[in-house]
Design a protein around this motif. Structure first.
Motif, PDB file in Angstrom:
ATOM      1  N   UNK A 109      53.535  41.902  32.978  1.00 31.18           N
ATOM      2  CA  UNK A 109      52.940  40.964  32.255  1.00 31.18           C
ATOM      3  C   UNK A 109      52.249  40.132  33.284  1.00 31.18           C
ATOM      4  N   UNK A 110      52.795  39.774  34.357  1.00 29.03           N
ATOM      5  CA  UNK A 110      52.295  38.958  35.328  1.00 29.03           C
ATOM      6  C   UNK A 110      51.094  39.533  35.898  1.00 29.03           C
ATOM      7  N   UNK A 111      50.987  40.762  36.267  1.00 26.33           N
ATOM      8  CA  UNK A 111      49.799  41.572  36.829  1.00 26.33           C
ATOM      9  C   UNK A 111      48.832  41.549  35.674  1.00 26.33           C
ATOM     10  N   UNK A 112      49.074  41.825  34.569  1.00 24.00           N
ATOM     11  CA  UNK A 112      48.034  41.814  33.517  1.00 24.00           C
ATOM     12  C   UNK A 112      47.579  40.356  33.348  1.00 24.00           C
ATOM     13  N   UNK A 113      48.446  39.272  33.543  1.00 22.45           N
ATOM     14  CA  UNK A 113      47.737  38.035  33.109  1.00 22.45           C
ATOM     15  C   UNK A 113      46.918  37.591  34.540  1.00 22.45           C
ATOM     16  N   UNK A 114      47.267  38.029  35.637  1.00 20.30           N
ATOM     17  CA  UNK A 114      46.500  37.791  36.760  1.00 20.30           C
ATOM     18  C   UNK A 114      45.201  38.383  36.764  1.00 20.30           C
ATOM     19  N   UNK A 115      45.214  39.584  36.129  1.00 22.84           N
ATOM     20  CA  UNK A 115      43.750  40.412  36.150  1.00 22.84           C
ATOM     21  C   UNK A 115      42.819  39.537  35.197  1.00 22.84           C
ATOM     22  N   UNK A 116      43.665  39.409  34.139  1.00 26.09           N
ATOM     23  CA  UNK A 116      43.024  38.648  32.959  1.00 26.09           C
ATOM     24  C   UNK A 116      42.059  37.154  33.521  1.00 26.09           C
ATOM     25  N   UNK A 117      43.150  36.538  34.471  1.00 25.63           N
ATOM     26  CA  UNK A 117      42.955  35.285  34.935  1.00 25.63           C
ATOM     27  C   UNK A 117      41.625  35.500  35.873  1.00 25.63           C
ATOM     28  N   UNK A 118      41.852  36.511  36.725  1.00 26.36           N
ATOM     29  CA  UNK A 118      40.701  36.875  37.893  1.00 26.36           C
ATOM     30  C   UNK A 118      39.312  37.240  37.031  1.00 26.36           C
ATOM     31  N   UNK A 119      39.410  38.130  35.976  1.00 24.72           N
ATOM     32  CA  UNK A 119      38.259  38.323  35.489  1.00 24.72           C
ATOM     33  C   UNK A 119      37.535  37.036  34.722  1.00 24.72           C
ATOM     34  N   UNK A 120      38.443  36.166  34.080  1.00 27.29           N
ATOM     35  CA  UNK A 120      37.848  34.940  33.439  1.00 27.29           C
ATOM     36  C   UNK A 120      37.403  33.994  34.446  1.00 27.29           C
ATOM     37  N   UNK A 121      38.098  33.976  35.565  1.00 24.08           N
ATOM     38  CA  UNK A 121      37.534  32.969  36.610  1.00 24.08           C
ATOM     39  C   UNK A 121      36.506  33.259  37.317  1.00 24.08           C
ATOM     40  N   UNK A 122      36.374  34.658  37.372  1.00 18.94           N
ATOM     41  CA  UNK A 122      34.964  35.366  37.935  1.00 18.94           C
ATOM     42  C   UNK A 122      33.771  34.822  36.862  1.00 18.94           C
ATOM     43  N   UNK A 123      33.940  35.030  35.934  1.00 19.48           N
ATOM     44  CA  UNK A 123      32.934  34.794  35.056  1.00 19.48           C
ATOM     45  C   UNK A 123      32.894  33.106  34.888  1.00 19.48           C
ATOM     46  N   UNK A 124      34.064  32.587  34.799  1.00 20.16           N
ATOM     47  CA  UNK A 124      33.618  31.025  34.793  1.00 20.16           C
ATOM     48  C   UNK A 124      32.922  30.551  35.895  1.00 20.16           C
ATOM     49  N   UNK A 125      33.647  30.876  36.959  1.00 20.87           N
ATOM     50  CA  UNK A 125      32.810  30.403  38.282  1.00 20.87           C
ATOM     51  C   UNK A 125      31.392  31.225  38.450  1.00 20.87           C
ATOM     52  N   UNK A 126      31.181  32.437  38.261  1.00 21.28           N
ATOM     53  CA  UNK A 126      29.676  32.837  38.251  1.00 21.28           C
ATOM     54  C   UNK A 126      28.715  32.104  37.546  1.00 21.28           C
ATOM     55  N   UNK A 127      29.024  31.829  36.398  1.00 19.00           N
ATOM     56  CA  UNK A 127      27.870  30.998  35.576  1.00 19.00           C
ATOM     57  C   UNK A 127      27.501  29.765  35.796  1.00 19.00           C
ATOM     58  N   UNK A 128      28.539  28.864  36.350  1.00 19.26           N
ATOM     59  CA  UNK A 128      27.981  27.611  37.038  1.00 19.26           C
ATOM     60  C   UNK A 128      27.187  27.880  38.342  1.00 19.26           C
ATOM     61  N   UNK A 129      27.907  28.731  39.083  1.00 16.86           N
ATOM     62  CA  UNK A 129      27.476  28.791  40.528  1.00 16.86           C
ATOM     63  C   UNK A 129      25.910  29.474  40.573  1.00 16.86           C
TER      64      UNK A 129
END
Length: 448
Positions: free
Chosen positions: A236-256
């Motif tokens: 579950x932690x690995x899945x959450x980490x993967x989802x977090x990385x994916x979300x963070x990548x999207x959230x950072x890439x857009x404003x960046x």
């Protein structure tokens, strides 16, 4: 002390259950073996008495004995003068007790010679078959022969051997059968452990009985379930980490991407006047703060779920300075946004040991929670006091109604709790009616 003694005694009793079972098994096997051995002895004696020592067998033995005696008298010309020759013949006979009489006087036998007393015969079991026969010596002297058939104790030795042999075999077999149940259970656990060690942790463990082997099986089951739980949490932690990385990548890439575009325009001087330049500067600032919020969320997540933790740098700070630094100044933003504050504080004379950077994050998380959910139509109630060796800060706000409200992950609140816990204090929150109540509790530092 008596309670501890009872506990130790109970553990010792529980720890000897298997030993007691083995003792009971041995006792039962021994008792059954003794009974079976006695029955076997009686049965063998009955068979021997009915076959070897039956009426027909005794009659046949008597006839053979008389024939042998007559042949001996005739061959050796036994008469009254040499009648003592019969003593040798009598002593060679087996299973037959012989006594010779003339008239009513005992003449001789296997333990009686002429004119001598009678010795004690060997220990024997009589068969109550005693018969008198008339005989005549070679010189015509009439005598009587008393023949008594018996079983000597030497003949009973084989019955004892049979009894002990049968008893021993029965004891060993019964004990083996009873112990074999435990051995099969041990083999069963061994096979199941082999399956578990091969990686199939979903394989069930057999739990049977109420002894140490049962406790061992329960321990294996508990260990297996613990490993499965850890694996599930890890997945579950690995899945959450993967989802977090994916979300963070999207959230950072857009404003960046937007920020790079605005900076590119500003660096090449493509702005149409000062007003547009200020507008781009403001947008760059907004995108930078947006990226900061994303990075803060990432920090909070790894603070709550990460394995490695940054050590605290504690400094002594008076309670009054802490309240002034973190509460008064940080809550100015809330007042500027139109919120009201109902502030109440008691006498603050103590000090606390805190890490300023981490405490700043606690306040930032609380403010961000207020901005998301607090209703500005109601005042924000803050109560600060020193009580029972602790500095207690309680924040209460009304929660505004929101349509399509998403369920909060409470990462920010969990971050606050973990930070305060690392300071040796506690952080709790709860919902009361339409209000949110959060409370920080920090231990007061010792007075130097």
């Amino acid at each position: 002390m008596s309670g501890e003694g009872d506990t130790v005694s109970s553990e010792k009793k529980c720890g000897n259950r298997l030993t007691l079972e083995l003792i009971v098994m041995s006792a039962v096997a021994l008792l059954v073996a003794v009974l079976v051995a006695s029955l076997a002895e009686n049965l063998a004696y009955d068979i021997a008495a009915n076959r070897r020592y039956s009426e027909d067998s005794i009659d046949l033995a008597m006839d053979e004995t008389l024939e042998s005696l007559n042949d001996f008298i005739e061959t050796n010309q036994v008469g009254e003068d040499n009648i003592e020759l019969l003593v040798g013949w009598v002593q060679r006979q087996k299973d037959v007790y012989v006594m010779f009489y003339r008239d009513v006087d005992a003449l001789l036998g296997p333990y009686l010679t002429i004119n001598e007393g009678r010795d004690e015969p060997p220990e024997m079991l009589e068969l109550n078959r005693m018969t008198y026969y008339d005989l005549e010596l070679c010189d015509g002297t009439p005598i009587k022969a008393e023949l008594e058939y018996y079983i000597t104790m030497r003949d009973m030795d084989w019955l004892n051997v049979l009894k002990y042999t049968v008893g021993g075999i029965v004891f060993i077999l019964l004990l083996f059968l009873m112990v074999h149940r435990k051995i099969r259970y041990i083999n069963c656990l061994e096979r199941e452990l082999s399956v578990l060690s091969a990686g199939n942790l979903s394989y069930p463990v057999t739990i049977r009985g109420r002894d140490e082997l049962t406790d061992l099986a329960k321990g294996i089951e508990t260990l297996k379930n613990g490993i499965l739980e850890e694996q599930q949490k890890k997945a579950e932690a690995e899945k959450a980490n993967m989802e977090l990385v994916t979300a963070m990548s999207h959230d950072l890439r857009t404003p960046l991407t937007s920020l790079i575009g605005y900076l590119e325009i500003l660096s090449r001087g493509r702005c149409e006047g000062e007003e547009q330049r200020q507008s781009y500067h403001e947008r760059c600032r907004e995108k930078a703060f947006q990226m900061k919020r994303v990075s803060d969320r990432l920090f909070e997540y790894f603070l709550v779920y990460g394995q490695e933790e940054k050590s605290l740098v504690l400094t002594r700070m008076s309670c009054a300075d802490l309240v002034n630094e973190l509460c008064y100044r940080q809550l100015l933003d809330w007042k500027e946004q139109g919120g009201q504050i109902d502030f109440e504080t008691g006498e603050l004379s103590g000090a606390v040991m805190v890490d300023g950077e981490y405490m700043q994050r606690v306040v930032d998380n609380l403010l961000r929670n207020l901005q998301k959910y607090a209703d500005k139509a109601y005042p924000l109630a803050i109560r600060i006091r020193e009580e029972e060796g602790h500095l207690k800060i309680q924040v209460t706000n009304h929660v505004r109604e929101q349509e399509n409200r998403r369920e909060s992950t409470q990462i920010g609140l969990k971050t606050c709790r973990k930070i305060i816990y690392k300071h040796g204090g506690s952080f709790s929150w709860r919902g009361e009616d339409d209000c949110f109540v959060g409370e920080i509790c920090l231990p007061l530092a010792e007075i130097n």
